[in-house]
Design a protein around this motif. Structure first.
Motif, PDB file in Angstrom:
ATOM      1  N   CYS A  35       1.277  -0.991   0.095  1.00  0.00           N
ATOM      2  CA  CYS A  35      -0.131  -0.227   0.277  1.00  0.00           C
ATOM      3  C   CYS A  35       0.563   0.818  -0.547  1.00  0.00           C
ATOM      4  O   CYS A  35       0.598   2.385  -1.144  1.00  0.00           O
ATOM      5  CB  CYS A  35      -1.235  -0.253   0.739  1.00  0.00           C
ATOM      6  N   ALA A  36       2.288   1.433   0.913  1.00  0.00           N
ATOM      7  CA  ALA A  36       2.989   2.610   0.451  1.00  0.00           C
ATOM      8  C   ALA A  36       3.544   2.588  -0.580  1.00  0.00           C
ATOM      9  O   ALA A  36       3.545   3.609  -1.028  1.00  0.00           O
ATOM     10  CB  ALA A  36       3.913   2.603   2.033  1.00  0.00           C
ATOM     11  N   ILE A  39       0.199   4.884  -3.389  1.00  0.00           N
ATOM     12  CA  ILE A  39       0.763   5.409  -2.896  1.00  0.00           C
ATOM     13  C   ILE A  39       2.022   6.746  -2.979  1.00  0.00           C
ATOM     14  O   ILE A  39       1.718   7.932  -3.861  1.00  0.00           O
ATOM     15  CB  ILE A  39       0.536   5.906  -1.088  1.00  0.00           C
ATOM     16  N   ILE A  40       3.153   6.006  -3.140  1.00  0.00           N
ATOM     17  CA  ILE A  40       4.434   6.696  -3.317  1.00  0.00           C
ATOM     18  C   ILE A  40       4.304   6.755  -4.630  1.00  0.00           C
ATOM     19  O   ILE A  40       4.564   7.948  -5.280  1.00  0.00           O
ATOM     20  CB  ILE A  40       5.277   6.454  -2.753  1.00  0.00           C
ATOM     21  N   PHE A  42       1.603   6.677  -7.142  1.00  0.00           N
ATOM     22  CA  PHE A  42       0.836   7.958  -6.993  1.00  0.00           C
ATOM     23  C   PHE A  42       1.137   9.222  -7.151  1.00  0.00           C
ATOM     24  O   PHE A  42       0.817   9.985  -7.973  1.00  0.00           O
ATOM     25  CB  PHE A  42      -0.607   7.610  -6.287  1.00  0.00           C
ATOM     26  N   ILE A  43       2.087   9.458  -6.459  1.00  0.00           N
ATOM     27  CA  ILE A  43       2.471  10.605  -5.773  1.00  0.00           C
ATOM     28  C   ILE A  43       3.781  11.171  -6.924  1.00  0.00           C
ATOM     29  O   ILE A  43       3.654  12.064  -7.244  1.00  0.00           O
ATOM     30  CB  ILE A  43       3.148  10.577  -4.568  1.00  0.00           C
TER      31      ILE A  43
END
Length: 51
Positions: A35-36, A39-40, A42-43
Protein backbone atom coordinates in the motif's frame (compact mmCIF):
# COMPACT_ATOMS: atom_id res chain seq x y z
CA UNK A 1 -5.33 -45.06 4.29
CA UNK A 2 -3.74 -41.96 2.77
CA UNK A 3 -3.49 -39.26 5.48
CA UNK A 4 -2.69 -36.48 3.01
CA UNK A 5 -6.27 -36.25 1.79
CA UNK A 6 -8.03 -36.70 5.13
CA UNK A 7 -10.34 -33.90 6.20
CA UNK A 8 -9.78 -32.39 9.66
CA UNK A 9 -12.20 -33.26 12.42
CA UNK A 10 -14.25 -30.14 13.16
CA UNK A 11 -15.48 -29.64 16.70
CA UNK A 12 -16.87 -26.60 18.50
CA UNK A 13 -13.47 -25.98 20.08
CA UNK A 14 -11.50 -25.88 16.82
CA UNK A 15 -14.20 -24.74 14.38
CA UNK A 16 -12.78 -21.25 13.88
CA UNK A 17 -9.14 -22.39 13.62
CA UNK A 18 -9.98 -25.04 11.01
CA UNK A 19 -11.96 -22.55 8.93
CA UNK A 20 -9.30 -19.82 9.01
CA UNK A 21 -6.35 -21.64 7.52
CA UNK A 22 -2.85 -20.23 7.21
CA UNK A 23 -2.31 -17.22 4.95
CA UNK A 24 1.47 -16.94 5.19
CA UNK A 25 4.07 -15.40 7.40
CA UNK A 26 4.45 -11.62 7.66
CA UNK A 27 1.38 -11.01 5.48
CA UNK A 28 0.48 -7.77 7.25
CA UNK A 29 3.92 -6.33 6.56
CA UNK A 30 3.67 -7.21 2.88
CA UNK A 31 0.25 -5.55 2.66
CA UNK A 32 1.44 -2.40 4.44
CA UNK A 33 4.54 -2.14 2.24
CA UNK A 34 2.49 -2.71 -0.92
CA UNK A 35 0.00 0.00 0.00
CA UNK A 36 2.82 2.42 0.81
CA UNK A 37 4.52 1.73 -2.52
CA UNK A 38 1.27 2.31 -4.42
CA UNK A 39 0.76 5.66 -2.67
CA UNK A 40 4.35 6.68 -3.42
CA UNK A 41 3.92 5.62 -7.06
CA UNK A 42 0.77 7.77 -7.39
CA UNK A 43 2.62 10.76 -5.94
CA UNK A 44 5.59 10.29 -8.29
CA UNK A 45 3.29 9.89 -11.32
CA UNK A 46 1.33 13.01 -10.34
CA UNK A 47 4.57 14.99 -10.08
CA UNK A 48 5.82 13.77 -13.48
CA UNK A 49 2.55 14.31 -15.35
CA UNK A 50 1.95 17.73 -13.79
CA UNK A 51 2.56 20.48 -16.36
Amino acid sequence: MDKVHERPVVTEANKEAVRQGHTGDHLRYILIASCALVIIAFIVIAMVVRP
